[in-house]
Write a protein that holds these residues in place. Structure first.
Motif, PDB file in Angstrom:
ATOM      1  N   LYS A  80     -26.044  77.529 -16.412  1.00  0.00           N
ATOM      2  CA  LYS A  80     -25.956  77.513 -14.948  1.00  0.00           C
ATOM      3  C   LYS A  80     -26.934  78.498 -14.325  1.00  0.00           C
ATOM      4  N   LYS A  81     -26.980  79.712 -14.853  1.00  0.00           N
ATOM      5  CA  LYS A  81     -27.862  80.730 -14.290  1.00  0.00           C
ATOM      6  C   LYS A  81     -29.335  80.362 -14.454  1.00  0.00           C
ATOM      7  N   LEU A  82     -29.701  79.898 -15.648  1.00  0.00           N
ATOM      8  CA  LEU A  82     -31.095  79.507 -15.885  1.00  0.00           C
ATOM      9  C   LEU A  82     -31.495  78.346 -14.981  1.00  0.00           C
ATOM     10  N   THR A  83     -30.602  77.385 -14.832  1.00  0.00           N
ATOM     11  CA  THR A  83     -30.898  76.218 -14.000  1.00  0.00           C
ATOM     12  C   THR A  83     -31.086  76.625 -12.544  1.00  0.00           C
ATOM     13  N   GLU A  84     -30.173  77.442 -12.022  1.00  0.00           N
ATOM     14  CA  GLU A  84     -30.276  77.899 -10.629  1.00  0.00           C
ATOM     15  C   GLU A  84     -31.586  78.642 -10.401  1.00  0.00           C
ATOM     16  N   HIS A  85     -31.924  79.525 -11.330  1.00  0.00           N
ATOM     17  CA  HIS A  85     -33.122  80.356 -11.170  1.00  0.00           C
ATOM     18  C   HIS A  85     -34.396  79.516 -11.154  1.00  0.00           C
ATOM     19  N   TYR A  86     -34.560  78.691 -12.179  1.00  0.00           N
ATOM     20  CA  TYR A  86     -35.814  77.936 -12.288  1.00  0.00           C
ATOM     21  C   TYR A  86     -35.861  76.737 -11.339  1.00  0.00           C
ATOM     22  N   GLU A  87     -34.718  76.189 -10.997  1.00  0.00           N
ATOM     23  CA  GLU A  87     -34.712  75.108 -10.008  1.00  0.00           C
ATOM     24  C   GLU A  87     -35.215  75.619  -8.661  1.00  0.00           C
ATOM     25  N   ASP A  88     -34.785  76.808  -8.269  1.00  0.00           N
ATOM     26  CA  ASP A  88     -35.266  77.403  -7.014  1.00  0.00           C
ATOM     27  C   ASP A  88     -36.780  77.594  -7.043  1.00  0.00           C
ATOM     28  N   ILE A  89     -37.297  78.088  -8.159  1.00  0.00           N
ATOM     29  CA  ILE A  89     -38.740  78.324  -8.276  1.00  0.00           C
ATOM     30  C   ILE A  89     -39.523  77.025  -8.153  1.00  0.00           C
ATOM     31  N   PHE A  90     -39.124  76.020  -8.911  1.00  0.00           N
ATOM     32  CA  PHE A  90     -39.862  74.758  -8.924  1.00  0.00           C
ATOM     33  C   PHE A  90     -39.682  73.985  -7.620  1.00  0.00           C
ATOM     34  N   PHE A  91     -38.503  74.068  -7.032  1.00  0.00           N
ATOM     35  CA  PHE A  91     -38.281  73.391  -5.747  1.00  0.00           C
ATOM     36  C   PHE A  91     -39.128  74.019  -4.645  1.00  0.00           C
ATOM     37  N   ASN A  92     -39.222  75.330  -4.650  1.00  0.00           N
ATOM     38  CA  ASN A  92     -40.065  76.012  -3.663  1.00  0.00           C
ATOM     39  C   ASN A  92     -41.532  75.622  -3.829  1.00  0.00           C
ATOM     40  N   GLN A  93     -41.984  75.505  -5.056  1.00  0.00           N
ATOM     41  CA  GLN A  93     -43.366  75.076  -5.304  1.00  0.00           C
ATOM     42  C   GLN A  93     -43.588  73.644  -4.815  1.00  0.00           C
ATOM     43  N   ALA A  94     -42.606  72.780  -5.045  1.00  0.00           N
ATOM     44  CA  ALA A  94     -42.719  71.394  -4.583  1.00  0.00           C
ATOM     45  C   ALA A  94     -42.691  71.315  -3.067  1.00  0.00           C
ATOM     46  N   SER A  95     -41.965  72.234  -2.431  1.00  0.00           N
ATOM     47  CA  SER A  95     -41.914  72.264  -0.964  1.00  0.00           C
ATOM     48  C   SER A  95     -43.254  72.715  -0.383  1.00  0.00           C
ATOM     49  N   LEU A  96     -43.885  73.681  -1.042  1.00  0.00           N
ATOM     50  CA  LEU A  96     -45.178  74.186  -0.573  1.00  0.00           C
ATOM     51  C   LEU A  96     -46.322  73.229  -0.896  1.00  0.00           C
ATOM     52  N   HIS A  97     -46.220  72.577  -2.040  1.00  0.00           N
ATOM     53  CA  HIS A  97     -47.298  71.676  -2.496  1.00  0.00           C
ATOM     54  C   HIS A  97     -46.673  70.323  -2.843  1.00  0.00           C
ATOM     55  N   PRO A  98     -46.570  69.402  -1.886  1.00  0.00           N
ATOM     56  CA  PRO A  98     -45.884  68.121  -2.097  1.00  0.00           C
ATOM     57  C   PRO A  98     -46.385  67.300  -3.272  1.00  0.00           C
ATOM     58  N   VAL A  99     -47.601  67.567  -3.741  1.00  0.00           N
ATOM     59  CA  VAL A  99     -48.111  66.820  -4.888  1.00  0.00           C
ATOM     60  C   VAL A  99     -47.220  67.017  -6.112  1.00  0.00           C
ATOM     61  N   PHE A 100     -46.564  68.183  -6.191  1.00  0.00           N
ATOM     62  CA  PHE A 100     -45.694  68.461  -7.336  1.00  0.00           C
ATOM     63  C   PHE A 100     -44.466  67.546  -7.362  1.00  0.00           C
ATOM     64  N   ILE A 101     -44.094  67.008  -6.206  1.00  0.00           N
ATOM     65  CA  ILE A 101     -42.971  66.072  -6.166  1.00  0.00           C
ATOM     66  C   ILE A 101     -43.259  64.860  -7.040  1.00  0.00           C
ATOM     67  N   PHE A 102     -44.547  64.504  -7.157  1.00  0.00           N
ATOM     68  CA  PHE A 102     -44.935  63.361  -7.976  1.00  0.00           C
ATOM     69  C   PHE A 102     -45.282  63.768  -9.411  1.00  0.00           C
ATOM     70  N   VAL A 103     -45.499  65.060  -9.625  1.00  0.00           N
ATOM     71  CA  VAL A 103     -45.875  65.542 -10.959  1.00  0.00           C
ATOM     72  C   VAL A 103     -44.650  65.970 -11.762  1.00  0.00           C
ATOM     73  N   PHE A 104     -43.755  66.730 -11.132  1.00  0.00           N
ATOM     74  CA  PHE A 104     -42.629  67.321 -11.864  1.00  0.00           C
ATOM     75  C   PHE A 104     -41.737  66.296 -12.564  1.00  0.00           C
ATOM     76  N   PRO A 105     -41.267  65.232 -11.875  1.00  0.00           N
ATOM     77  CA  PRO A 105     -40.352  64.304 -12.556  1.00  0.00           C
ATOM     78  C   PRO A 105     -40.948  63.647 -13.789  1.00  0.00           C
ATOM     79  N   VAL A 106     -42.175  63.124 -13.672  1.00  0.00           N
ATOM     80  CA  VAL A 106     -42.770  62.442 -14.822  1.00  0.00           C
ATOM     81  C   VAL A 106     -43.060  63.436 -15.942  1.00  0.00           C
ATOM     82  N   PHE A 107     -43.443  64.659 -15.595  1.00  0.00           N
ATOM     83  CA  PHE A 107     -43.697  65.683 -16.618  1.00  0.00           C
ATOM     84  C   PHE A 107     -42.390  66.060 -17.323  1.00  0.00           C
TER      85      PHE A 107
END
Length: 426
Positions: A38-65
């Motif tokens: 739970k802790k690891l998921t919360e921590h890294y989900e926040d990091i990656f979600f913030n990156q996807a919010s700042l750079h929308p291209v990651f929305i298309f990269v993260f899931p397939v990766f």
């Protein structure tokens, strides 16, 4: 009396002592695993979600990766063994010879983490359930004396894991009773009570705060008809989610290529995330935002569009995530949909029918109602939500609505995702 006779006479006490010791160990390991995931998921989900919010291209990269990494890990690290979710638990508890492989601890832990962190629209609850069930399964294989306690020890691991995730030992006990075991023995009570007490003690030691900062003040008798309405709508919505999951699972099984599955799932997921970023991962980040001040929310065209889009799309993107190889289940999606559905119903009632209901109450009750209907476990949903917000003010209306939503769902469609899996496993 010779030594053999003395041992036979003392065997029940010896078995009890060993059962207590192994239950303590299962409780600690399962809770530690659940808290860590739970802790690891919360921590890294926040990091990656913030990156996807700042750079929308990651929305298309993260899931397939993320889905691709999970596939290659499964192929080359986990011996090509597919994660079947809670079906693995049912197969094990209903067979005297079939056990959950040890590798499922690592595979569900890692794959559950990667699924959510990279945007998969599910949660780590089912990953935790199967991983902690494996802890119990491994424990019962170590000593011949534990072979007869197979189901009890598996349930003890799951109950401890649920306790750690939601800070509710009663929810952990009810989940294994309503969904996994459905029977109570003396060994079951001893092992499960010890495991959840240890798990709750560990949660208390680390001073875990409730997931959602919610302040419930009161509720009114006059709101009961509206609560009943919410329960019926939640039951209908849960059937929609169940049928979505089963449609992807059963109707698209002709697609054998894992690469096509990853591609299809990623396209559905990324497109949905682009228009509704609230669907990213577990979605708890979006829930925390709407929990900040829901009583002040006002209906607008944009808000209606958002609510309808989220409620309609969440079951689809969850199903696509699981279909394409992601790890998880319907726990977190049910809570997510329930909160948005409850707020949506409350705002409609207040705006167009002058009902003057309290939106935050409907959000909390909606979470419990959709979860209850989705897994057919009203008492699990009741105590889980009360533990999640650390408040029992809404105990009675939650209980009422959970029962209504469950039986509404069963009248429309007799299976939940879990009971359908159990029927297949038989």
């Amino acid at each position: 009396m010779n030594t053999t006779s003395r041992i036979k006479k003392n065997m029940p006490l010896i078995k009890l002592q060993k059962l207590i010791i192994v239950s303590l160990l299962i409780g600690f390991l399962s809770a530690f695993l659940g808290i860590t995931l739970k802790k690891l998921t919360e921590h890294y989900e926040d990091i990656f979600f913030n990156q996807a919010s700042l750079h929308p291209v990651f929305i298309f990269v993260f899931p397939v990766f993320g889905l691709s990494v999970i596939y290659f890990l499964r192929q080359y690290l986990f011996n090509k063994k597919e994660n079947k979710g809670i079906n693995e638990v049912f197969e094990s508890t209903r067979s005297k010879t079939k056990n959950i492989p040890k590798s499922k601890i690592a595979s569900h832990f890692i794959n559950g983490l990667l699924t959510v962190v990279f945007g998969g629209s599910t949660g780590v609850e089912v990953s935790t359930v199967v991983a902690t069930a494996t802890i119990g399964s491994v424990a019962q294989q170590k000593k011949n004396v534990f072979r007869e306690y197979k189901t009890e020890l598996i349930c003890a691991g799951i109950a401890a894991g649920i306790t750690a995730l939601f800070n509710s030992p009663i929810a952990g006990l009810f989940f294994v009773l309503e969904v996994i075991s459905r029977k109570v023995t003396r060994a079951y009570l001893i092992s499960n009570l010890i495991a959840v007490i240890v798990a709750f003690g560990l949660v208390y030691l680390i001073d875990e705060e409730p997931l959602f900062a919610v302040h419930i003040t009161t509720w009114y008798i006059r709101a009961i008809p509206y609560f009943i309405l919410l329960g019926i709508i939640a039951g209908i919505n849960s059937v929609y989610m169940t049928r979505c999951v089963l449609f992807f699972k059963n109707n698209l099984k002709l697609i054998k290529s894992h690469y096509y599955k990853i591609l299809i799932g990623s396209v559905i997921l990324s497109t949905s995330l682009f228009f509704f970023p609230q669907l990213y991962g577990e979605g708890y980040h979006a829930l925390k935002m709407i929990f900040t001040n829901p009583n002040e929310a006002k209906i607008s065209v944009h808000l209606l569009y958002t609510f309808i889009g989220i409620i309609v799309l969440k079951p689809i993107v969850t199903s696509a995530t699981l279909f394409s190889g992601g790890d998880g289940g319907v726990f977190a999606p049910s809570l997510f949909i329930g909160a948005f559905l409850g707020l949506f119903v409350a705002l409609i009632l207040n705006t167009y029918f002058n009902a003057n209901v309290i939106p935050i109450n409907f959000m909390v009750i909606g979470m419990a109602a959709v979860l209850s209907a989705s897994i057919h476990a009203p008492f699990t949903a009741l105590f889980l939500i009360c533990g999640l917000i650390n408040d029992y003010t809404l105990f009675f209306p939650i209980l009422l609505v959970c029962l209504i939503s469950k039986y509404t769902a069963k009248m429309i469609y007799p299976y939940s995702v879990y009971s359908y899996a159990a029927s297949v496993a038989k």
